[in-house]
Structures are given as structure tokens and as C-alpha cells.
Design an enzyme around this catalytic site. Sequence first.
Site, PDB file in Angstrom:
ATOM      1  CG  ASP A 100      -2.163   0.879   1.008  1.00 22.29           C
ATOM      2  OD1 ASP A 100      -3.261   0.398   1.292  1.00 22.29           O
ATOM      3  OD2 ASP A 100      -2.038   2.036   0.546  1.00 22.29           O
ATOM      4  CG  ASN A 146       0.583   3.353  -7.250  1.00 18.23           C
ATOM      5  OD1 ASN A 146       0.079   2.282  -7.583  1.00 18.23           O
ATOM      6  ND2 ASN A 146       0.143   4.513  -7.709  1.00 18.23           N
ATOM      7  CB  CYS A 246     -14.852  11.245  -0.549  1.00 18.29           C
ATOM      8  SG  CYS A 246     -15.796  11.273   0.969  1.00 18.29           S
ATOM      9  CB  CYS A 304      -6.561 -13.988 -19.728  1.00 16.73           C
ATOM     10  SG  CYS A 304      -8.130 -14.803 -19.341  1.00 16.73           S
TER      11      CYS A 304
HETATM   12 ZN   LIG Z   1      -9.431 -12.968 -18.962  1.00 12.25          ZN
END
Ligand SMILES: [Zn+2]
Length: 399
Positions: A100, A146, A246, A304
Site C-alpha cells: 500500500d 504504488n 468522496c 489470460c
Molecule cells: Zn481474462
Amino acid sequence: MSTVEELKLRVRELENELIRCRQKCSGAEQPVREKIHTMSSEVVDSNPYSRLMALKRMGIVQDYEKIRSYTVAVVGVGGVGSVTAEMLTRCGIGKLLLFDYDRVELANMNRLFFQPHQAGMSKVEAAEHTLRNINPDVTFETHDYNITTLDNFNHFMERISHGGLEEGSPVDLILSCVDNFEARIAINTACNELGQVWMESGVSENAVSGHIQLIIPGETACFSCAPPLVVAANIDEKTLKREGVCAASLPTTMGVVAGILVQNVLKYLLKFGVVSHYLGYNAMQDFFPKMSMRPNPHCDHSHCRRQQDEYQRREAEQPREEVVEVEEEVVHEENDWGIEVVSEVTEEELKESSGPVPDLPEGITVAYTLPAQKDSAEGAMVQETDESLEELMARMKQI
Ligand SMILES: [Zn+2]
């Protein structure tokens, strides 16, 4: 000559040191308990693991001690991630990697975990400090950055593939507890590339719905195949942030989402029960949709698609399909409570249960909306007629 970045880092270090000094002076620094080398099931008040080890005696988990051999990376130590990390720490996980770049703010105090005296500290450092006190048996590794910048992303990839309990081994599971699309895409990219199993979690901007999703690259839908919460186009998120406006958040919704997330982490790691592929939570209706999502063969993410090919090849190499059928039957027989392995919630049912989408910034939509209220009187309405009640009764008798 130091760069501005180096100076900023130094200022941050000094600030954290100051906070630590203040904590020491105020007596906030409590003595930590000694490390425990072997988890024991001994039922004594001084054993922090007795209630967890009782899961074995109850026949829920076969080998609870195995939890100490696992490494989990938590990305995003905010409302969901901090509670997730605390639950895993209390359960005795072997190693936690925390990522974080944010600081603790007083504006975070409506949520669980962080405390006002930690305001100003980096979230990962404050979290490590608290968690180490709770359970010193856990190994911690924190990264105050980050993950979406190029250098940090490469370091993130390196740590998740080599930061396991045994240095050089990959982590066992990554949990996404981030609040933005960009970071989810970064985790998705890393996991698709590495074939790393991860779980995604999220809470909607209006604070009343959330979800968790198990992503096994090639086997279940990845974040690019079907993003569950933030269905955003490729637009700059900074344009979505409006000054003075926010997102809402509730400790309740975040606690529920962290709870169902860690519950599924425990089931996945310790191999008990059924791990949900997708479990949603709509607080307005106390509606928990559950479904299984197959990967999209036309997913934008090339890794993927590669993982899908590899998964299918592995599946084809499996001995025989009949074996799988037998396994499925066994799961069904043991299902004393009638809980479905995969819910049969159809797309139509999901559509029916949704209502108007609230006014949100362009490019964002919520995972769930408030289902349209069905007026109970509606179903009981009859067509208007000129007939009297007696006439109607008489007609009904004839029927
Ligand atoms: Zn995918």
C-alpha cells in the site's frame, strides 16, 4: 544533491520515527508475547491457537497447522485489506506481504483496524506494528509503494513470485483489497502472466454492496474477462475524482466483505468446504448472489487466453471424465445442509433483482442495485368488473 523524491522519503521516515517515539512515551508500546514454535491444541487459557486447533477435533479442518506454511500477499491495506490482514494474522498465517502507498488518515476512522494515534503513518508500517503485537509468529514483509508504476510493478512481480515463506518460492495467494480499477488491472496482469491464483474483493462507492471473486488463471474468469464491480471503460480515473466528493464507506460492509474473503482464503488454503468463485453482498436486501464464471475465450488479456489454452490442455490430459463425475457425486452426498456448489442464479434472475442505477461519475457503475420493490398488493389485484360480490361468488361456484 538529493532529489525531491529522496527528501520526501526522508521526511516520511522521520515522521514515522516521531510517531513511534510518541507511542513509546504514551505507553502504547505493549510487551509482545513470546513466539510459539509449534501450534498446540492444548486447551489452556494461555494458548492463542487452542480455538483454531479445535477445528481439527470438530472434523472441519484436517491439518490446521498447515496454515503456518502459507504466504498470502494483501494488496491494499485499507478498509477491507487491513481487516483481512488482521484476520489472517490471528489465524496464524505463515507470512504476510502487505502492499500500500497510502497514509493513515483521521478520515479512515469510520472503518475498523487503524487508530487515531497512527494518523500520518504509512498504512503498511502502522499495520505491521499492530499485527506483530497481535501475533509475533507471523513473518511480515511490507512495501510502501504504488504497484501500478512500472518500476514498482516489476518489483511487485518479483516479490509475489519469490517472496514466499521459503525465500525464492512464490506466494500461495494474492488478495486484491484495492479501491481502484488501475490497481486491479495491475494485479490481474501480474497473475495472468505468472499463473498465480488470486482473490479479488470490492465494496461499491455507495457502501452498501460488495463482492469477492476467486481467479484461477485459465480456469475461472479473470478481471479483464468480466470486471465485477467497476465496469469502467479505459478512462483516466483521476477524472472521476471530484473535489470535495468522496466515496461512502461503512465499517459493516467492509467487515462483511473482509469476513467472506478470509473465510474463502481459509477454505482454499486448508481445503475444507466449498470455495466460492463469486460471492456478492447487497446490504440493502441482504442478498448474497453466488455464481461461477468461466473465462472469456476472447478476453483482451493475451496471458489470460494463454492460461486458458494451458488449462484446457491440462484438463484434456486428465485420465477420464468419469472420475470427475464420481467426485461431484460425493460432494453432493456430503452436502447435508442442501447448500448448492454453484448457484443457479440465471442472468434473468440477476437482471430482475436489479433496479435503477444511481447517479455515479461517468464510466462507473455499481455491481448491484436496489431490486425494484414488488408491491405485495399488485399480485392480489383483480380486474375491475361490474359484477357484484354475490354474482362473482355464484360464478366461482359454477367453475
Ligand atoms: Zn481474462
